[in-house]
Write an enzyme that holds these catalytic residues in place. Structure first.
Site, PDB file in Angstrom:
ATOM      1  N   ASP A  87       0.868  -1.188   0.000  1.00  0.00           N
ATOM      2  CA  ASP A  87       0.000   0.000   0.000  1.00  0.00           C
ATOM      3  C   ASP A  87       0.901   1.232   0.000  1.00  0.00           C
ATOM      4  OD1 ASP A  87      -2.384   1.624   0.289  1.00  0.00           O
ATOM      5  OD2 ASP A  87      -1.880   1.876   2.406  1.00  0.00           O
ATOM      6  N   SER A  88       0.295   2.396  -0.187  1.00  0.00           N
ATOM      7  CA  SER A  88       1.074   3.640  -0.126  1.00  0.00           C
ATOM      8  C   SER A  88       1.516   3.962   1.303  1.00  0.00           C
ATOM      9  CB  SER A  88       0.228   4.795  -0.648  1.00  0.00           C
ATOM     10  OG  SER A  88      -0.896   4.968   0.192  1.00  0.00           O
ATOM     11  N   CYS A  96      -4.386  -1.360  -1.994  1.00  0.00           N
ATOM     12  CA  CYS A  96      -4.498   0.081  -2.202  1.00  0.00           C
ATOM     13  C   CYS A  96      -5.383   0.289  -3.425  1.00  0.00           C
ATOM     14  CB  CYS A  96      -3.109   0.656  -2.443  1.00  0.00           C
ATOM     15  SG  CYS A  96      -3.098   2.392  -2.914  1.00  0.00           S
ATOM     16  N   GLU A 115      -2.840   8.986   8.131  1.00  0.00           N
ATOM     17  CA  GLU A 115      -1.382   8.794   8.236  1.00  0.00           C
ATOM     18  C   GLU A 115      -0.809   9.569   9.418  1.00  0.00           C
ATOM     19  OE1 GLU A 115       1.014   6.962   6.395  1.00  0.00           O
ATOM     20  OE2 GLU A 115      -0.601   5.937   5.345  1.00  0.00           O
ATOM     21  N   CYS A 144     -10.976   3.129  -0.224  1.00  0.00           N
ATOM     22  CA  CYS A 144      -9.578   3.416   0.104  1.00  0.00           C
ATOM     23  C   CYS A 144      -9.270   2.593   1.346  1.00  0.00           C
ATOM     24  CB  CYS A 144      -9.400   4.910   0.395  1.00  0.00           C
ATOM     25  SG  CYS A 144      -7.744   5.332   0.998  1.00  0.00           S
ATOM     26  N   HIS A 147      -7.327   3.043   3.663  1.00  0.00           N
ATOM     27  CA  HIS A 147      -7.152   3.809   4.901  1.00  0.00           C
ATOM     28  C   HIS A 147      -8.494   4.042   5.613  1.00  0.00           C
ATOM     29  CE1 HIS A 147      -3.216   4.749   3.206  1.00  0.00           C
ATOM     30  NE2 HIS A 147      -2.891   5.440   4.277  1.00  0.00           N
TER      31      HIS A 147
HETATM   32  N1  DGL Z   1      -4.821   3.428   0.824  1.00  0.00           N
HETATM   33  C1  DGL Z   1      -4.750   3.803  -0.525  1.00  0.00           C
HETATM   34  C2  DGL Z   1      -5.995   3.564  -1.310  1.00  0.00           C
HETATM   35  O1  DGL Z   1      -6.668   2.588  -1.019  1.00  0.00           O
HETATM   36  C3  DGL Z   1      -3.979   5.007  -0.913  1.00  0.00           C
HETATM   37  C4  DGL Z   1      -4.236   6.283  -0.254  1.00  0.00           C
HETATM   38  C5  DGL Z   1      -3.262   7.335  -0.714  1.00  0.00           C
HETATM   39  O2  DGL Z   1      -2.051   7.108  -0.599  1.00  0.00           O
HETATM   40  O3  DGL Z   1      -3.698   8.398  -1.186  1.00  0.00           O
HETATM   41  O4  DGL Z   1      -6.327   4.272  -2.224  1.00  0.00           O
END
Ligand code: DGL
Length: 279
Positions: free
Chosen positions: A10-11, A73, A151, A183, A185
């Site tokens: 993931d990012s 992600c 984050e 997302c 997150h």
């Molecule tokens: N968690 C990621 C997603 O599902 C990336 C969020 C990001 O880095 O902007 O899109």
């Protein structure tokens, strides 16, 4: 090969919500997780850039011998999935199709909302994925500020509630009954999202469904771990500042994650911090 680890990427920390479910459903499987904290957030970046960063990390995981890739992600899945499936011989799992499946079975009215990063929403990957569900009307909303709050460890503040009210108002006007958290997150924001949307709207995320896909694919490809050795877990952050990653990893994984090591740089220029769980 079946006892090799699963590579999850993931990012940043969001993909740990998927890793947590993989661990819960598949206790014998080892995991190598990479959070590209050096480049987070991916959401505001152009798709070509997300594609480049994603392929570098996926290449690294494959070079290290993982038996499966999980793109945990949405932004990266939207940017790179087709390429990744052609590029690698190991199976590649992503998070968009599982979330769509869960939403289609959750909705009663057929009025479904999806929230995600700019990259995910503007890619229209969810529109494509819902296209076969003829009874669903999809309403999309980019929520660019959410990832930075997560984050930074903020999943509860008044400021976040105010931002959520603003983002979600158009979806409330459309009277959706199901909201896809597009997302990885966002499962960490379920308190705020549930509070703002109200109890009648179902929140759907991809973590549980993605882990089911991991199981199904390992099973059908004969790649399930044989259970003869203990699972190992390795979490890496590519950025220099690992402190926030350690704190959030502990929150998400529900244990003490405290030892941080430098990891030699691999084929790519990762800062390469390795974070191992205390056992
Ligand atoms: N968690 C990621 C997603 O599902 C990336 C969020 C990001 O880095 O902007 O899109």
């Amino acid at each position: 090969m079946s006892n090799a680890p699963i590579g999850i990427f993931d990012s940043g920390v969001g993909g740990l919500t998927v890793a947590r479910e993989v661990r819960a459903q598949l206790p014998h499987e080892s995991i190598v997780y990479i959070g590209d904290t050096e480049h987070t957030p991916y959401g505001p970046r152009p798709i070509a850039e997300i594609r480049k960063f994603s392929l570098e990390i996926l290449d690294q995981l494959v070079d290290e011998g993982v038996k499966m890739l999980v793109i945990a992600c949405n932004s990266a899945s939207a940017a790179v999935l087709r390429d990744a499936r052609e590029r690698y011989s190991v199976p590649v799992i992503e998070v968009i199709a599982p979330a769509v499946r869960a939403a289609v079975s959750a909705t009663r009215s057929g009025r479904v909302g999806v929230i995600g990063t700019h990259a995910t929403i503007s890619s229209r990957a969810y529109n494509d994925a819902f296209a076969a569900a003829v009874n669903v009307q999809l309403f999309s909303q980019a929520c660019p500020a959410f990832v930075e709050h997560v984050e930074a460890g903020d999943t509860t503040s008044q400021e976040l509630i105010a931002i959520a009210r603003e983002y979600l108002a158009p979806l409330q006007r459309e009277e959706i009954d199901t909201l896809v958290l597009g997302c990885t997150h966002y499962p960490l924001l379920q308190g705020v999202l549930g509070y703002v949307m109200g109890g009648d709207v179902r929140l759907v995320s991809s973590d549980v469904e993605t882990a089911k896909d991991v199981y199904r694919t390992l099973l059908t490809r004969g790649l399930l771990h044989d259970g003869t050795t203990n699972a190992t877990y390795e979490y890496r952050a590519t950025g220099e500042n690992t402190a926030a990653f350690v704190t959030l990893a502990s929150r998400i994984l529900g244990g003490e994650v405290s030892r941080v090591e430098h990891h030699p740089t691999g084929v790519i220029d990762l800062a390469g911090h390795t974070l191992k769980e205390n056992s």
